[in-house]
Design an enzyme around this catalytic site. Structure first.
Site, PDB file in Angstrom:
ATOM      1  N   ASN A  30       0.900  -1.213  -0.037  1.00 29.05           N
ATOM      2  CA  ASN A  30       0.054  -0.109   0.113  1.00 29.05           C
ATOM      3  C   ASN A  30       0.908   1.222   0.011  1.00 29.05           C
ATOM      4  O   ASN A  30       2.035   1.223   0.368  1.00 29.05           O
ATOM      5  CB  ASN A  30      -0.962  -0.036   1.352  1.00 29.05           C
ATOM      6  CG  ASN A  30      -2.133  -0.750   1.119  1.00 29.05           C
ATOM      7  OD1 ASN A  30      -2.198  -1.640   0.071  1.00 29.05           O
ATOM      8  ND2 ASN A  30      -3.088  -0.388   1.859  1.00 29.05           N
ATOM      9  N   ARG A  31       0.283   2.319  -0.300  1.00 29.60           N
ATOM     10  CA  ARG A  31       1.021   3.553  -0.389  1.00 29.60           C
ATOM     11  C   ARG A  31       1.051   4.239   1.035  1.00 29.60           C
ATOM     12  O   ARG A  31       0.023   4.475   1.587  1.00 29.60           O
ATOM     13  CB  ARG A  31       0.313   4.557  -1.183  1.00 29.60           C
ATOM     14  CG  ARG A  31       1.139   5.436  -2.154  1.00 29.60           C
ATOM     15  CD  ARG A  31       0.316   6.342  -2.930  1.00 29.60           C
ATOM     16  NE  ARG A  31      -0.049   5.844  -4.210  1.00 29.60           N
ATOM     17  CZ  ARG A  31       0.812   5.683  -5.329  1.00 29.60           C
ATOM     18  NH1 ARG A  31       2.150   6.033  -4.991  1.00 29.60           N
ATOM     19  NH2 ARG A  31       0.324   5.395  -6.289  1.00 29.60           N
TER      20      ARG A  31
END
Ligand code: C5P
Length: 218
Positions: A30-31
């Site tokens: 995920n960012r």
């Protein structure tokens, strides 16, 4: 350790993304910069708490006076969190990958010219927030989760609070430039209602949340 309203308390914080290996050189993630989670760990320590920060791979320096456990995958994050219990409070700010690959390849997957791309079969990761919030003798007294939403921010956060079984949700609107940015506009969803906090630096969100946690544990 500084002396303060959280002296004698142990607080667990998760931060950063998780990396879920596909093969020795590739991963799903995920960012997440880890800025908000690390700032929360820093702010809690400044109020005197003993803080265990379980962090995925980030470019943030270890906050001074905080015990940092570095992990990569969601399963490692859960194991590190469970090993850190008991805690008076837990703040789950990590952006945990919802899925990992069903199998990790031992060797680098080779591109075969002309061949179709390999299928990726996914498996559901454990939900660390929901696990920590589940009833049990080691449940932290206060369990706080985050919700990053792009629409219906408060409604989704209220539903998430119930679904996860946690006490508070810090909801942020990530439709703008919040991801990786310096500021955050959040709503604090508790059992007694919803507070809309003005847009402020992530460090200020962290300080205000730490102060609220100190009040709740007092
Ligand atoms: O379900 P969702 O990912 O939107 O929930 C976000 C909240 O749940 C965050 O507090 C995040 O740290 C936590 N979470 C977790 N483990 C997961 C997924 C989310 O702790 N596998």
């Amino acid at each position: 350790l500084s002396a303060g309203p959280l002296t004698g308390r142990h607080i667990l914080v998760t931060s950063g993304p998780t990396h879920e290996p596909i093969d020795p050189v590739r991963y799903i993630a995920n960012r997440s910069s880890g800025k908000q989670g690390h700032a929360i760990a820093t702010a809690l320590a400044a109020l005197g708490a003993r803080v265990t920060l379980v962090s995925g791979p980030v470019n943030q320096p270890d906050p001074p006076g905080v015990t940092v456990t570095r992990i990569e995958s969601a399963r490692e994050m859960l194991a590190a969190c469970e090993a850190a219990l008991p805690a008076d409070a837990a703040v789950c700010a990590a952006a945990v990958a919802d899925w990992r690959t069903a199998r990790e390849a031992d060797q680098k997957m080779k591109k075969v010219p002309g061949a179709a791309p390999p299928p990726l079969e996914l498996a559901l990761n454990p939900d660390i927030l929901a696990t920590l919030a589940a009833a049990g003798p080691h449940r932290p007294r206060l369990v706080v989760g985050f919700a990053a939403e792009t629409e219906h921010v408060v409604d989704n956060a209220v539903a998430k609070r119930a679904r996860k079984g946690c006490d508070w949700i810090v909801a942020n609107d990530v439709s703008g430039d919040v991801m990786g940015g310096a500021e955050n506009a959040v709503h604090l969803v508790t059992g007694s209602g919803i507070e809309d906090w003005p847009r402020m630096a992530k460090e200020d969100v962290a300080r205000r949340l730490a102060a609220r946690i100190a009040e709740a544990l007092a």
